[in-house]
Scaffold this active site. Structure first.
Site, PDB file in Angstrom:
ATOM      1  N   CYS A  15       0.836  -1.206   0.000  1.00  0.00           N
ATOM      2  CA  CYS A  15       0.000   0.000   0.000  1.00  0.00           C
ATOM      3  C   CYS A  15       0.872   1.258   0.000  1.00  0.00           C
ATOM      4  CB  CYS A  15      -0.916  -0.037   1.215  1.00  0.00           C
ATOM      5  SG  CYS A  15      -1.865   1.466   1.499  1.00  0.00           S
ATOM      6  N   HIS A  16       0.236   2.383  -0.352  1.00  0.00           N
ATOM      7  CA  HIS A  16       0.960   3.658  -0.415  1.00  0.00           C
ATOM      8  C   HIS A  16       1.626   4.038   0.890  1.00  0.00           C
ATOM      9  CE1 HIS A  16      -0.071   5.070  -4.394  1.00  0.00           C
ATOM     10  NE2 HIS A  16      -1.140   4.342  -4.239  1.00  0.00           N
ATOM     11  N   THR A  17       0.957   3.746   1.988  1.00  0.00           N
ATOM     12  CA  THR A  17       1.497   4.166   3.285  1.00  0.00           C
ATOM     13  C   THR A  17       2.830   3.484   3.564  1.00  0.00           C
ATOM     14  OG1 THR A  17      -0.794   4.321   3.945  1.00  0.00           O
ATOM     15  CG2 THR A  17       0.839   4.552   5.683  1.00  0.00           C
TER      16      THR A  17
ATOM     17  N   HIS B 269       1.044  -3.571   6.170  1.00  0.00           N
ATOM     18  CA  HIS B 269      -0.164  -3.493   7.000  1.00  0.00           C
ATOM     19  C   HIS B 269      -1.392  -4.048   6.300  1.00  0.00           C
ATOM     20  CE1 HIS B 269      -0.201   0.110   4.552  1.00  0.00           C
ATOM     21  NE2 HIS B 269      -1.499   0.170   4.728  1.00  0.00           N
ATOM     22  N   GLU B 270      -1.238  -4.601   5.082  1.00  0.00           N
ATOM     23  CA  GLU B 270      -2.427  -5.115   4.386  1.00  0.00           C
ATOM     24  C   GLU B 270      -2.384  -6.640   4.396  1.00  0.00           C
ATOM     25  OE1 GLU B 270      -4.184  -2.167   1.140  1.00  0.00           O
ATOM     26  OE2 GLU B 270      -3.581  -4.033   0.204  1.00  0.00           O
TER      27      GLU B 270
ATOM     28  N   CYS C 234     -11.399  -2.198  20.185  1.00  0.00           N
ATOM     29  CA  CYS C 234     -11.334  -2.837  21.509  1.00  0.00           C
ATOM     30  C   CYS C 234     -12.716  -3.150  22.055  1.00  0.00           C
ATOM     31  CB  CYS C 234     -10.552  -1.965  22.498  1.00  0.00           C
ATOM     32  SG  CYS C 234     -11.477  -0.512  23.097  1.00  0.00           S
TER      33      CYS C 234
ATOM     34  N   CYS D 261     -13.560   1.232  24.578  1.00  0.00           N
ATOM     35  CA  CYS D 261     -13.213   2.644  24.760  1.00  0.00           C
ATOM     36  C   CYS D 261     -14.391   3.540  24.352  1.00  0.00           C
ATOM     37  CB  CYS D 261     -11.956   3.006  23.964  1.00  0.00           C
ATOM     38  SG  CYS D 261     -12.230   3.168  22.186  1.00  0.00           S
TER      39      CYS D 261
ATOM     40  N   CYS E 200     -15.123   3.267  20.662  1.00  0.00           N
ATOM     41  CA  CYS E 200     -15.705   1.977  20.251  1.00  0.00           C
ATOM     42  C   CYS E 200     -17.163   1.862  20.686  1.00  0.00           C
ATOM     43  CB  CYS E 200     -14.900   0.812  20.817  1.00  0.00           C
ATOM     44  SG  CYS E 200     -13.399   0.473  19.882  1.00  0.00           S
TER      45      CYS E 200
ATOM     46  N   CYS F 284     -10.671   3.774  17.426  1.00  0.00           N
ATOM     47  CA  CYS F 284     -10.425   3.150  18.742  1.00  0.00           C
ATOM     48  C   CYS F 284      -9.215   3.797  19.411  1.00  0.00           C
ATOM     49  CB  CYS F 284     -10.193   1.652  18.556  1.00  0.00           C
ATOM     50  SG  CYS F 284      -9.743   0.794  20.071  1.00  0.00           S
TER      51      CYS F 284
ATOM     52  N   ARG G 252      -3.554   3.307  20.697  1.00  0.00           N
ATOM     53  CA  ARG G 252      -3.061   4.304  19.750  1.00  0.00           C
ATOM     54  C   ARG G 252      -1.652   4.804  20.045  1.00  0.00           C
ATOM     55  NH1 ARG G 252      -6.594   6.253  16.229  1.00  0.00           N
ATOM     56  NH2 ARG G 252      -6.054   8.230  15.242  1.00  0.00           N
TER      57      ARG G 252
ATOM     58  N   CYS H  80      -6.898  -2.778   4.278  1.00  0.00           N
ATOM     59  CA  CYS H  80      -6.681  -1.330   4.156  1.00  0.00           C
ATOM     60  C   CYS H  80      -7.491  -0.759   3.003  1.00  0.00           C
ATOM     61  CB  CYS H  80      -5.198  -0.993   4.016  1.00  0.00           C
ATOM     62  SG  CYS H  80      -4.932   0.793   3.871  1.00  0.00           S
TER      63      CYS H  80
ATOM     64  N   ARG I 191      -3.034  -3.254  -7.235  1.00  0.00           N
ATOM     65  CA  ARG I 191      -2.360  -3.767  -6.052  1.00  0.00           C
ATOM     66  C   ARG I 191      -1.408  -4.913  -6.408  1.00  0.00           C
ATOM     67  NH1 ARG I 191      -3.054  -0.092  -3.109  1.00  0.00           N
ATOM     68  NH2 ARG I 191      -3.815  -0.148  -0.967  1.00  0.00           N
TER      69      ARG I 191
HETATM   70  N1  LIG Z   1      -8.241   7.270   4.862  1.00  0.00           N
HETATM   71  C1  LIG Z   1      -7.589   6.126   4.961  1.00  0.00           C
HETATM   72  O1  LIG Z   1      -7.690   5.423   5.963  1.00  0.00           O
HETATM   73  C2  LIG Z   1      -6.732   5.687   3.822  1.00  0.00           C
HETATM   74  C3  LIG Z   1      -6.379   4.345   3.654  1.00  0.00           C
HETATM   75  C4  LIG Z   1      -5.641   3.975   2.522  1.00  0.00           C
HETATM   76  C5  LIG Z   1      -5.248   4.935   1.622  1.00  0.00           C
HETATM   77  N2  LIG Z   1      -5.586   6.255   1.827  1.00  0.00           N
HETATM   78  C6  LIG Z   1      -5.225   7.321   0.886  1.00  0.00           C
HETATM   79  O2  LIG Z   1      -6.176   7.339  -0.157  1.00  0.00           O
HETATM   80  C7  LIG Z   1      -5.575   7.884  -1.311  1.00  0.00           C
HETATM   81  C8  LIG Z   1      -5.810   6.959  -2.493  1.00  0.00           C
HETATM   82  O3  LIG Z   1      -5.165   5.719  -2.279  1.00  0.00           O
HETATM   83  P1  LIG Z   1      -5.043   4.679  -3.491  1.00  0.00           P
HETATM   84  O4  LIG Z   1      -4.353   3.479  -2.979  1.00  0.00           O
HETATM   85  O5  LIG Z   1      -6.360   4.505  -4.145  1.00  0.00           O
HETATM   86  O6  LIG Z   1      -4.056   5.532  -4.438  1.00  0.00           O
HETATM   87  P2  LIG Z   1      -3.730   5.444  -5.988  1.00  0.00           P
HETATM   88  O7  LIG Z   1      -2.518   6.267  -6.211  1.00  0.00           O
HETATM   89  O8  LIG Z   1      -3.736   4.041  -6.458  1.00  0.00           O
HETATM   90  O9  LIG Z   1      -4.965   6.173  -6.671  1.00  0.00           O
HETATM   91  C9  LIG Z   1      -5.063   7.552  -6.801  1.00  0.00           C
HETATM   92  C10 LIG Z   1      -5.758   7.841  -8.119  1.00  0.00           C
HETATM   93  O10 LIG Z   1      -5.961   9.238  -8.236  1.00  0.00           O
HETATM   94  C11 LIG Z   1      -5.856   9.568  -9.596  1.00  0.00           C
HETATM   95  N3  LIG Z   1      -5.673  11.001  -9.778  1.00  0.00           N
HETATM   96  C12 LIG Z   1      -4.524  11.723  -9.747  1.00  0.00           C
HETATM   97  N4  LIG Z   1      -4.776  13.014 -10.001  1.00  0.00           N
HETATM   98  C13 LIG Z   1      -6.116  13.106 -10.168  1.00  0.00           C
HETATM   99  C14 LIG Z   1      -6.983  14.191 -10.474  1.00  0.00           C
HETATM  100  N5  LIG Z   1      -6.538  15.438 -10.625  1.00  0.00           N
HETATM  101  N6  LIG Z   1      -8.307  13.941 -10.578  1.00  0.00           N
HETATM  102  C15 LIG Z   1      -8.791  12.689 -10.436  1.00  0.00           C
HETATM  103  N7  LIG Z   1      -8.003  11.627 -10.155  1.00  0.00           N
HETATM  104  C16 LIG Z   1      -6.692  11.838 -10.041  1.00  0.00           C
HETATM  105  C17 LIG Z   1      -4.683   8.726 -10.089  1.00  0.00           C
HETATM  106  O11 LIG Z   1      -4.697   8.594 -11.483  1.00  0.00           O
HETATM  107  C18 LIG Z   1      -4.947   7.413  -9.359  1.00  0.00           C
HETATM  108  O12 LIG Z   1      -5.714   6.522 -10.141  1.00  0.00           O
HETATM  109  C19 LIG Z   1      -4.108   8.100  -0.970  1.00  0.00           C
HETATM  110  O13 LIG Z   1      -3.933   9.446  -0.563  1.00  0.00           O
HETATM  111  C20 LIG Z   1      -3.897   7.176   0.207  1.00  0.00           C
HETATM  112  O14 LIG Z   1      -2.831   7.588   1.032  1.00  0.00           O
HETATM  113  C21 LIG Z   1      -6.335   6.620   2.893  1.00  0.00           C
HETATM  114 ZN   LIG Z   2      -2.792   1.117   3.495  1.00  0.00          ZN
HETATM  115 ZN   LIG Z   3     -11.668   1.016  21.336  1.00  0.00          ZN
END
Ligand SMILES: NC(=O)c1ccc[n+]([C@@H]2O[C@H](COP(=O)([O-])OP(=O)(O)OC[C@H]3O[C@@H](n4cnc5c(N)ncnc54)[C@H](O)[C@@H]3O)[C@@H](O)[C@H]2O)c1
Ligand SMILES: [Zn+2]
Ligand SMILES: [Zn+2]
Length: 367
Positions: free
Chosen positions: A40-42, A62-63, A92, A95, A98, A106, A110, A169, A362
């Site tokens: 994943c990106h993170t 983490h995935e 949990c 908390c 939760c 949760c 943390r 994730c 992925r």
């Molecule tokens: N909130 C959470 O808990 C959580 C969990 C996982 C990931 N994320 C975040 O979610 C986001 C997306 O994750 P992902 O794995 O799908 O990423 P990804 O990079 O696979 O997808 C992002 C998409 O956005 C598109 N994009 C770029 N510029 C754009 C624009 N101007 N307009 C429209 N689309 C555009 C890209 O082409 C790509 O397909 C990331 O910022 C990631 O860190 C958040």
């Molecule tokens: Zn992730």
């Molecule tokens: Zn909790």
């Protein structure tokens, strides 16, 4: 025990796959044998050094999904042989958060999790007697991991673990953004910005909620093609006048629900501005860069638009990840198209390269 794991030794350098030590699970903890793990990106963000809260050495990942191999004292909800999905966002069930239906954040572990330790403030990972820190409480780029019971979702043994891991994730984040944070109403119009793992999940979630029109916006035709497969009724390549186009196609008002899944603050702004006057809800799921801010003209809010943030899709992991996995088994969610590459643990850095090149949705590591 000894096991192989991908260790972040130094920011900006490739992860180093090597043998390290893993201690037995303590009270409330569980030993899991990983079977599959998405990249994943993170993970990449932390490995790059861009995340100011990152630390090394640590085992990333983490995935994950795997099988329970042993349980520590007082573990009640999982037993040896159970299939589990790892939760960086635990539940949990005790908390203040939760106990509220309004959030999934949760509070139980943390603080220690953010520092890279298990809830008792120590690590189970080590090398030559020196501790190696855990990442996101999961550390699933490894053959085994030790995690607290409250951070494991027990899922149906019928679900292939190389698909189930995506619910740890990205996929749950997108599905949940539509199903649990926004609670999309049947018959509504939705716009999803971004067609990566998270955005595609949001498209699927909006479809499951009965949305009538689901517009997906991305820059990539290939990704928009995948969005069609998840239920998007319209797929648009983004442009400078994308907000105007959305307004034009929704009677001048905007969409009932918009979702941002790019991590780009200018797209977050577009998502706010294309939400409907009166009741439009914009759900932000993307993670912006350090120090970036979201610019909203207040008039958009006073005329009835709302903005919600969504961490892990608002999913209460132990309760709801098993339900989402069941919907996949029931045929409601098409997970196969998301798994674009299969890797071995030794190839984990290739997973980062593929992600950087936006090659596929992925990469999944098979152990
Ligand atoms: N909130 C959470 O808990 C959580 C969990 C996982 C990931 N994320 C975040 O979610 C986001 C997306 O994750 P992902 O794995 O799908 O990423 P990804 O990079 O696979 O997808 C992002 C998409 O956005 C598109 N994009 C770029 N510029 C754009 C624009 N101007 N307009 C429209 N689309 C555009 C890209 O082409 C790509 O397909 C990331 O910022 C990631 O860190 C958040
Ligand atoms: Zn992730
Ligand atoms: Zn909790």
């Amino acid at each position: 025990m000894r096991m192989r794991a991908a260790v972040l030794e130094q920011f900006g350098a490739p992860l180093a796959v090597q043998e390290i030590d893993l201690a037995d699970p303590k009270k409330g903890e569980v030993l899991v044998r990983l079977v599959a793990c998405g990249v994943c990106h993170t993970d990449m963000y932390t490995a790059s050094g861009a995340d100011p809260s990152g630390y090394a050495p640590a085992v990333l990942g983490h995935e994950g999904a795997g099988v329970v191999e042993a349980v520590g004292q007082d573990v009640k909800d999982v037993k040896v042989g159970d299939h589990v999905v790892t939760l960086f966002s635990p539940q949990c069930r005790e908390c203040v958060h939760c106990l509220s239906p309004r959030t999934n954040l949760c509070m139980a572990i943390r603080e220690q999790q953010n520092k890279g330790y298990l809830p008792d403030g120590t690590a189970r990972l080590s090398r030559g007697g020196d501790p190696i820190r855990h990442f996101m409480g999961t550390s699933t780029f490894a053959e085994y991991t030790v995690m607290p019971e409250i951070a494991l979702a027990k899922v149906s043994p019928e679900a292939p673990l190389d698909r189930a891991c995506l619910f740890a994730c990205g996929l749950s984040t997108g599905l949940g953004a539509a199903m649990y944070t926004a609670k999309v109403e049947a018959g509504s119009t939705c716009v999803v910005f971004g067609a990566g793992m998270v955005g595609l999940g949001a498209v699927a979630g909006a479809r499951l909620q009965g949305a009538e029109r689901i517009i997906c916006v991305d820059l990539s035709d290939d990704r928009l093609e995948l969005a069609k497969g998840q239920g998007a009724t319209d797929t648009w390549v983004s442009s400078e006048d994308i907000v105007q186009r959305i307004l034009d196609e929704t009677g001048g008002y905007g969409a009932d629900y918009t979702f941002e899944a790019t991590g780009l603050v200018h797209v977050m702004r577009q998502a706010v501005e294309s939400a409907r006057m009166g009741w439009g809800l914009c759900t932000v799921a993307g993670v912006a860069g350090k120090g970036e801010t979201l610019d909203i003209v207040p008039r958009y809010l006073i005329t009835g638009r709302r903005v919600a943030g969504s961490s892990f899709g608002g999913v209460k992991g132990r309760d709801q990840v098993p339900q989402l996995v069941q919907r996949y088994l029931d045929g409601d969610i098409d997970v196969d198209p998301f798994v674009s590459h299969k890797l071995t643990l030794d190839d984990v850095n290739r997973g980062f390269e593929l992600m950087h090149a936006q090659d596929g949705i992925r990469s999944v590591i098979d152990f």
